[in-house]
Design a protein around this motif. Structure first.
Motif, PDB file in Angstrom:
ATOM      1  N   ASP A 138       7.936  -0.636  -1.075  1.00 22.54           N
ATOM      2  CA  ASP A 138       7.882  -0.964  -2.497  1.00 22.54           C
ATOM      3  C   ASP A 138       6.485  -0.755  -3.063  1.00 22.54           C
ATOM      4  OD1 ASP A 138      10.580  -1.963  -2.316  1.00 22.54           O
ATOM      5  OD2 ASP A 138       9.732  -3.730  -1.358  1.00 22.54           O
ATOM      6  N   VAL A 139       5.674   0.061  -2.376  1.00 25.50           N
ATOM      7  CA  VAL A 139       4.283   0.200  -2.788  1.00 25.50           C
ATOM      8  C   VAL A 139       4.172   0.797  -4.184  1.00 25.50           C
ATOM      9  CG1 VAL A 139       3.928   2.482  -1.804  1.00 25.50           C
ATOM     10  CG2 VAL A 139       1.997   0.930  -1.985  1.00 25.50           C
ATOM     11  N   GLU A 140       5.168   1.592  -4.613  1.00 24.86           N
ATOM     12  CA  GLU A 140       5.096   2.215  -5.924  1.00 24.86           C
ATOM     13  C   GLU A 140       5.439   1.241  -7.047  1.00 24.86           C
ATOM     14  OE1 GLU A 140       7.400   5.735  -6.035  1.00 24.86           O
ATOM     15  OE2 GLU A 140       6.302   6.742  -4.419  1.00 24.86           O
ATOM     16  N   ALA A 258      -4.716   2.448  -2.159  1.00 26.69           N
ATOM     17  CA  ALA A 258      -4.652   3.905  -2.288  1.00 26.69           C
ATOM     18  C   ALA A 258      -3.698   4.295  -3.404  1.00 26.69           C
ATOM     19  CB  ALA A 258      -4.208   4.528  -0.964  1.00 26.69           C
ATOM     20  N   HIS A 259      -2.552   3.636  -3.463  1.00 26.80           N
ATOM     21  CA  HIS A 259      -1.574   3.961  -4.503  1.00 26.80           C
ATOM     22  C   HIS A 259      -2.098   3.595  -5.882  1.00 26.80           C
ATOM     23  CE1 HIS A 259       2.074   3.405  -7.005  1.00 26.80           C
ATOM     24  NE2 HIS A 259       2.437   4.502  -6.366  1.00 26.80           N
ATOM     25  N   ALA A 260      -2.788   2.455  -5.982  1.00 29.43           N
ATOM     26  CA  ALA A 260      -3.337   2.041  -7.273  1.00 29.43           C
ATOM     27  C   ALA A 260      -4.362   3.052  -7.778  1.00 29.43           C
ATOM     28  CB  ALA A 260      -3.974   0.659  -7.153  1.00 29.43           C
ATOM     29  N   LEU A 261      -5.156   3.610  -6.885  1.00 27.33           N
ATOM     30  CA  LEU A 261      -6.125   4.632  -7.272  1.00 27.33           C
ATOM     31  C   LEU A 261      -5.431   5.935  -7.643  1.00 27.33           C
ATOM     32  CD1 LEU A 261      -8.936   4.109  -4.601  1.00 27.33           C
ATOM     33  CD2 LEU A 261      -9.187   3.846  -7.070  1.00 27.33           C
ATOM     34  N   HIS A 262      -4.410   6.291  -6.875  1.00 26.83           N
ATOM     35  CA  HIS A 262      -3.701   7.557  -7.100  1.00 26.83           C
ATOM     36  C   HIS A 262      -2.994   7.570  -8.448  1.00 26.83           C
ATOM     37  CE1 HIS A 262      -1.564  11.236  -6.125  1.00 26.83           C
ATOM     38  NE2 HIS A 262      -0.422  10.647  -6.411  1.00 26.83           N
ATOM     39  N   MET A 279      -6.508   3.774   2.004  1.00 19.84           N
ATOM     40  CA  MET A 279      -6.084   4.621   3.117  1.00 19.84           C
ATOM     41  C   MET A 279      -5.671   5.996   2.600  1.00 19.84           C
ATOM     42  SD  MET A 279      -2.873   4.001   5.738  1.00 19.84           S
ATOM     43  CE  MET A 279      -3.413   2.343   6.167  1.00 19.84           C
ATOM     44  N   PRO A 280      -6.052   7.077   3.264  1.00 24.81           N
ATOM     45  CA  PRO A 280      -5.586   8.407   2.855  1.00 24.81           C
ATOM     46  C   PRO A 280      -4.063   8.474   2.824  1.00 24.81           C
ATOM     47  CG  PRO A 280      -7.354   8.594   4.466  1.00 24.81           C
ATOM     48  CD  PRO A 280      -6.980   7.134   4.399  1.00 24.81           C
TER      49      PRO A 280
END
Length: 360
Positions: A138-140, A258-262, A279-280
């Motif tokens: 559910d990271v998105e 990482a997702h928040a930055l992306h 994390m990459p």
């Protein structure tokens, strides 16, 4: 009446940096030995301070400063240089018992049938209560609400006191759930929906699931295993299981950053020094594809805190299958290699939310 402070207490406070309240709390909970008494004759005595007590107090204050005391007594006791194994056994059994009490299943009944009915009722109430969970899948979307992934029948089965409480219909409901879970996993791996399995294959899967469920130890069996297992095996499991959980939590937090930055939900400027902790993306994909990530289960964070209530049951699994510890050690190295070095330690003990107070 004012609280008295002995010379030994004052010296321990000076050497460890802990307060008297913290020291007394640790002594009460069994993390720290009480001061031995030295008798000088004439009925008088004085408290003494040993090197072991100072060492333990320093370790405990380090844990407290890192915010890891919330992770439970199992990892605290197990990480001492000379852990009290008897106390460690009690801590694991208490962890198992706490899970039953949280589910409302620590019941006393006149017959196994009454106990089974009481546990099933408690499990149904537990299943109706939704809980906030953060799963990597559910990271998105961020934190989501979802019902317990365990059916009432499953919970009642695994928290039984004896095999006399097993209900045939409930057992089949759990077997149905395990077959459906297998289909979901096969569908995810193959990319093709799996609605029906070949009859012979499904029959074999059901028979194997039924055998494994019936072989699952009762609560009494679990406690007896913890009491009777060797010290070396118990220590290894009690050190490794919490370590895996901490690293999984750190990996989830790093992936969420990482997702928040992306997506631009958080900028590098807003994250400040935390922007290097992400994390990459390739590492996130490698982590999710690792078989132990699914087999061991990704960590569940509830209300912003890490739940350690599953450590006891997982330690029991490792005691039943010691070879699993070798796989977990490899999994620890794998997770550590994915998380940025500067983020590994801090994220493993501090659990920041993107945009929260700890992320500046």
């Amino acid at each position: 009446m004012a609280r008295t402070t002995s010379a030994a207490m004052r010296e321990l406070m000076r050497l460890s940096g802990a307060s008297q309240t913290q020291i007394e709390r640790w002594q009460k909970r069994g993390f720290l030995p009480r001061f031995p008494r030295a008798y000088a004759g004439g009925g008088s005595s004085e408290s003494e301070l040993s090197e072991e007590i100072v060492e333990r107090a320093r370790l405990l204050i380090d844990h407290a400063r890192q915010g890891s005391l919330t992770m439970g007594p199992i990892s605290l006791i197990a990480t001492l240089s000379e852990p009290d194994v008897a106390l460690l056994r009690e801590a694991v059994i208490e962890n198992l018992a706490v899970g039953r009490r949280r589910l409302g299943m620590d019941v006393r009944a006149d017959s196994p049938k009454e106990a089974a009915m009481a546990r099933l009722g408690a499990a149904e109430r537990k299943a109706r209560r939704s809980r906030r969970t953060w799963n990597l899948e559910d990271v998105e979307t961020g934190p989501v609400r979802e019902e317990s992934r365990y059916s009432p029948e499953t919970v009642a089965l695994f928290y039984r006191d004896s095999d006399d409480e097993i209900d045939t219909d409930d057992l089949e409901v759990v077997v149905d759930g395990m077959v459906e879970l297998l289909k979901e996993n096969v569908s995810r791996l193959s990319g093709v929906p799996v609605g029906v399995l070949p009859p012979d294959l499904e029959a074999n899967i059901r028979a194997d699931a039924r055998r494994r469920l019936l072989a699952a130890p009762t609560f009494r069996d679990q406690c007896e295993l913890v009491r009777s297992t060797t010290e070396s095996l118990l220590l290894r499991a009690c050190r490794l299981v919490p370590q895996v959980r901490r690293l999984q939590v750190a990996a989830v937090e790093s992936a969420r950053l990482a997702h928040a930055l992306h997506t631009g939900a958080l900028t590098a400027e807003r994250l400040g020094t935390w922007h290097d902790f992400a994390m990459p993306v390739a590492n996130i994909q490698r982590m999710q594809a690792h078989p132990m990530w699914t087999r061991w289960g990704s960590p569940v964070l509830s209300a912003g805190a890490v739940s350690d209530s599953g450590d006891g049951p997982r330690i029991v699994v490792c005691l039943e299958e010691p070879s699993l510890l070798d796989e977990l050690e490899l999994f620890v190295d794998f997770l550590a290699s994915l998380i940025p070095v500067q983020a590994l330690h801090r994220l493993a003990f501090h659990r920041p939310e993107p945009g929260g107070q700890t992320v500046k």
